[in-house]
Design a protein around this motif. Structure first.
Motif, PDB file in Angstrom:
ATOM      1  N   VAL A  42      35.014  -4.292   9.860  1.00  0.00           N
ATOM      2  CA  VAL A  42      33.967  -3.037  10.255  1.00  0.00           C
ATOM      3  C   VAL A  42      33.712  -3.313  11.808  1.00  0.00           C
ATOM      4  CG1 VAL A  42      31.508  -2.558   9.988  1.00  0.00           C
ATOM      5  CG2 VAL A  42      32.502  -3.535   7.891  1.00  0.00           C
ATOM      6  N   ALA A  43      33.926  -1.876  12.222  1.00  0.00           N
ATOM      7  CA  ALA A  43      33.802  -1.775  13.580  1.00  0.00           C
ATOM      8  C   ALA A  43      32.099  -1.081  14.020  1.00  0.00           C
ATOM      9  CB  ALA A  43      34.784  -0.962  14.200  1.00  0.00           C
ATOM     10  N   GLY A  44      31.339  -1.915  14.575  1.00  0.00           N
ATOM     11  CA  GLY A  44      30.027  -1.243  15.015  1.00  0.00           C
ATOM     12  C   GLY A  44      30.109  -0.310  15.823  1.00  0.00           C
ATOM     13  N   ALA A  45      28.923   0.460  15.851  1.00  0.00           N
ATOM     14  CA  ALA A  45      29.020   1.381  17.202  1.00  0.00           C
ATOM     15  C   ALA A  45      28.734   0.792  18.453  1.00  0.00           C
ATOM     16  CB  ALA A  45      27.561   2.212  16.736  1.00  0.00           C
ATOM     17  N   ASP A  46      29.750   1.108  19.554  1.00  0.00           N
ATOM     18  CA  ASP A  46      29.744   0.777  20.693  1.00  0.00           C
ATOM     19  C   ASP A  46      29.026   1.239  21.553  1.00  0.00           C
ATOM     20  OD1 ASP A  46      31.997  -1.082  19.956  1.00  0.00           O
ATOM     21  OD2 ASP A  46      33.333   0.542  20.083  1.00  0.00           O
ATOM     22  N   THR A  47      28.529   0.473  22.498  1.00  0.00           N
ATOM     23  CA  THR A  47      27.801   1.082  23.658  1.00  0.00           C
ATOM     24  C   THR A  47      28.578   1.097  24.987  1.00  0.00           C
ATOM     25  OG1 THR A  47      26.814  -1.122  24.228  1.00  0.00           O
ATOM     26  CG2 THR A  47      25.538   0.285  22.880  1.00  0.00           C
ATOM     27  N   ARG A  48      29.780   0.349  25.094  1.00  0.00           N
ATOM     28  CA  ARG A  48      30.579   0.300  25.889  1.00  0.00           C
ATOM     29  C   ARG A  48      31.932   0.395  25.553  1.00  0.00           C
ATOM     30  NH1 ARG A  48      26.629   0.924  28.085  1.00  0.00           N
ATOM     31  NH2 ARG A  48      25.569  -0.118  30.078  1.00  0.00           N
ATOM     32  N   ALA A  49      33.037   0.640  26.326  1.00  0.00           N
ATOM     33  CA  ALA A  49      34.197   0.886  25.704  1.00  0.00           C
ATOM     34  C   ALA A  49      34.873  -0.842  25.202  1.00  0.00           C
ATOM     35  CB  ALA A  49      35.483   1.212  26.920  1.00  0.00           C
ATOM     36  N   HIS A  50      35.299  -0.603  24.352  1.00  0.00           N
ATOM     37  CA  HIS A  50      36.116  -1.808  23.420  1.00  0.00           C
ATOM     38  C   HIS A  50      37.328  -1.874  23.849  1.00  0.00           C
ATOM     39  CE1 HIS A  50      36.497  -4.822  20.415  1.00  0.00           C
ATOM     40  NE2 HIS A  50      37.479  -4.297  19.807  1.00  0.00           N
ATOM     41  N   ARG A  51      37.794  -3.167  24.301  1.00  0.00           N
ATOM     42  CA  ARG A  51      39.058  -3.470  24.523  1.00  0.00           C
ATOM     43  C   ARG A  51      39.770  -4.051  23.467  1.00  0.00           C
ATOM     44  NH1 ARG A  51      41.931  -1.231  28.557  1.00  0.00           N
ATOM     45  NH2 ARG A  51      43.139  -3.220  29.111  1.00  0.00           N
ATOM     46  N   THR A  52      41.013  -3.588  23.121  1.00  0.00           N
ATOM     47  CA  THR A  52      41.778  -4.009  21.983  1.00  0.00           C
ATOM     48  C   THR A  52      43.051  -5.023  22.428  1.00  0.00           C
ATOM     49  OG1 THR A  52      43.154  -2.224  21.877  1.00  0.00           O
ATOM     50  CG2 THR A  52      41.165  -2.108  20.422  1.00  0.00           C
ATOM     51  N   GLU A  53      42.584  -6.020  23.215  1.00  0.00           N
ATOM     52  CA  GLU A  53      43.942  -6.703  23.703  1.00  0.00           C
ATOM     53  C   GLU A  53      44.378  -7.650  22.648  1.00  0.00           C
ATOM     54  OE1 GLU A  53      42.581  -8.880  27.031  1.00  0.00           O
ATOM     55  OE2 GLU A  53      41.558  -7.165  28.208  1.00  0.00           O
ATOM     56  N   GLY A  54      45.817  -7.600  22.601  1.00  0.00           N
ATOM     57  CA  GLY A  54      46.273  -8.464  21.662  1.00  0.00           C
ATOM     58  C   GLY A  54      46.305  -8.057  20.375  1.00  0.00           C
ATOM     59  N   ALA A  55      45.938  -6.968  19.946  1.00  0.00           N
ATOM     60  CA  ALA A  55      45.693  -6.363  18.571  1.00  0.00           C
ATOM     61  C   ALA A  55      46.745  -5.324  18.229  1.00  0.00           C
ATOM     62  CB  ALA A  55      44.440  -5.650  18.596  1.00  0.00           C
ATOM     63  N   ALA A  56      48.048  -6.002  18.282  1.00  0.00           N
ATOM     64  CA  ALA A  56      49.372  -5.169  18.077  1.00  0.00           C
ATOM     65  C   ALA A  56      49.237  -4.943  16.462  1.00  0.00           C
ATOM     66  CB  ALA A  56      50.607  -5.604  18.529  1.00  0.00           C
ATOM     67  N   GLY A  57      50.227  -4.177  15.939  1.00  0.00           N
ATOM     68  CA  GLY A  57      50.414  -4.001  14.570  1.00  0.00           C
ATOM     69  C   GLY A  57      49.513  -2.651  14.112  1.00  0.00           C
ATOM     70  N   SER A  58      49.866  -2.166  12.824  1.00  0.00           N
ATOM     71  CA  SER A  58      49.367  -1.055  12.326  1.00  0.00           C
ATOM     72  C   SER A  58      47.576  -1.000  12.119  1.00  0.00           C
ATOM     73  CB  SER A  58      50.135  -0.606  11.087  1.00  0.00           C
ATOM     74  OG  SER A  58      51.582  -0.437  11.466  1.00  0.00           O
ATOM     75  N   TRP A  59      47.273  -0.104  12.386  1.00  0.00           N
ATOM     76  CA  TRP A  59      45.569  -0.184  12.095  1.00  0.00           C
ATOM     77  C   TRP A  59      45.275   0.974  11.356  1.00  0.00           C
ATOM     78  CZ3 TRP A  59      41.562  -3.741  13.602  1.00  0.00           C
ATOM     79  CH2 TRP A  59      41.995  -4.824  14.381  1.00  0.00           C
ATOM     80  N   PHE A  60      44.560   1.187  10.347  1.00  0.00           N
ATOM     81  CA  PHE A  60      44.096   2.303   9.485  1.00  0.00           C
ATOM     82  C   PHE A  60      42.665   2.187   9.622  1.00  0.00           C
ATOM     83  CE2 PHE A  60      48.053   0.729   8.029  1.00  0.00           C
ATOM     84  CZ  PHE A  60      48.857   1.888   8.220  1.00  0.00           C
ATOM     85  N   GLY A  61      41.942   3.463   9.543  1.00  0.00           N
ATOM     86  CA  GLY A  61      40.603   3.378   9.600  1.00  0.00           C
ATOM     87  C   GLY A  61      39.863   4.592   8.838  1.00  0.00           C
ATOM     88  N   VAL A  62      38.660   4.480   8.439  1.00  0.00           N
ATOM     89  CA  VAL A  62      37.826   5.612   8.061  1.00  0.00           C
ATOM     90  C   VAL A  62      36.788   5.712   9.124  1.00  0.00           C
ATOM     91  CG1 VAL A  62      36.323   6.698   6.343  1.00  0.00           C
ATOM     92  CG2 VAL A  62      38.429   5.702   5.632  1.00  0.00           C
ATOM     93  N   ARG A  63      36.535   6.801   9.787  1.00  0.00           N
ATOM     94  CA  ARG A  63      35.439   6.709  10.905  1.00  0.00           C
ATOM     95  C   ARG A  63      34.314   7.774  10.117  1.00  0.00           C
ATOM     96  NH1 ARG A  63      38.157   8.574  14.941  1.00  0.00           N
ATOM     97  NH2 ARG A  63      38.813   6.516  15.575  1.00  0.00           N
ATOM     98  N   PHE A  64      33.068   6.677  10.002  1.00  0.00           N
ATOM     99  CA  PHE A  64      32.113   7.678   9.275  1.00  0.00           C
ATOM    100  C   PHE A  64      31.478   8.612  10.324  1.00  0.00           C
ATOM    101  CE2 PHE A  64      32.524   3.874   6.875  1.00  0.00           C
ATOM    102  CZ  PHE A  64      32.175   4.241   5.537  1.00  0.00           C
ATOM    103  N   PHE A  65      30.854   9.675   9.730  1.00  0.00           N
ATOM    104  CA  PHE A  65      29.985  10.585  10.663  1.00  0.00           C
ATOM    105  C   PHE A  65      28.905   9.797  11.148  1.00  0.00           C
ATOM    106  CE2 PHE A  65      26.465  13.676  11.360  1.00  0.00           C
ATOM    107  CZ  PHE A  65      27.205  14.531  11.874  1.00  0.00           C
TER     108      PHE A  65
END
Length: 222
Positions: A42-65
């Protein structure tokens, strides 16, 4: 490569990102259910940019309204603000293992993830939709509260539970996103004015604070 499509869940988006490696996820008022390397996250709501360092590979997601994820998760949004947590921290581990196995066995991972969400999700609260629409259109928070028939404290409490932060922060993030869309098409000064910033310098400060880089660098323009 990043791709997205509208979800069958109202207001949501289904997306896929292959081999992103290091990247920057900008705040948008939304929360996501993610699938990565056999894990439901689960990705919570961000208040600043989130860096995805070292998170290579395939990501899939559902972004809620915006505001819709807490009803699905059963957790107030402010408990997940600026966080990435395994779904197993929120739901029974046995249930998450079962759901993970189902997604992993699918030949269409994004659709399997979307199906999982559709089984449990509820339509966005109409009041929250009106709140997001008003703030995204640049309406002042106080005027919006009056239009919705909510007091300032009640609005703040509902916003924290739904979005992870108060309505002023939500308005700020939506204005930031509005400016980015405009700045991709028109001069920065015009984008600032149309998005509701005092001037281009005001926009520049907000972008640097929320995105972590200057506007020109963010949009690939020098």
């Amino acid at each position: 490569m990043y791709e997205e499509r509208p979800s069958r869940l109202s207001g949501a988006v289904v997306w896929a990102n292959t081999s992103p490696g290091t990247g920057r996820v900008l705040p948008d008022g939304c929360m996501d259910l993610l699938w990565h390397e056999g894990r439901l996250i689960v990705a919570g709501a961000d208040t600043r940019a989130h860096r995805t360092e070292g998170a290579a590979g395939s990501w899939f997601g559902v972004r809620f309204f915006p505001g819709a994820a807490p009803a699905f998760l059963g957790v107030p949004a402010h408990e997940l603000r600026d966080r990435r947590v395994d779904l197993a921290e929120l739901w029974p581990a046995s249930e998450v293992r079962r759901l993970s196995g189902r997604v992993a066995a699918s030949a269409d991972l994004p659709r399997a993830l979307e199906d999982l969400v559709l089984e449990r999700a509820e339509p966005p609260d109409p009041l929250l939709r009106r709140l997001v629409g008003a703030l995204d259109a640049g309406r002042p928070v106080a005027a919006t509260a009056d239009e919705l028939g909510l007091g300032a404290r009640q609005l703040h409490r509902r916003a924290r539970d739904a979005f992870g932060y108060g309505p002023k922060t939500l308005a700020r993030i939506l204005r930031f996103r509005r400016a980015l869309r405009l700045a991709a098409e028109v001069p920065f000064a015009e984008a600032a004015a149309r998005a509701g910033f005092a001037d281009q310098a005001h926009l520049a400060r907000e972008v640097k604070e929320l995105a972590g880089v200057p506007l020109g660098e963010l949009l690939g323009r020098r």
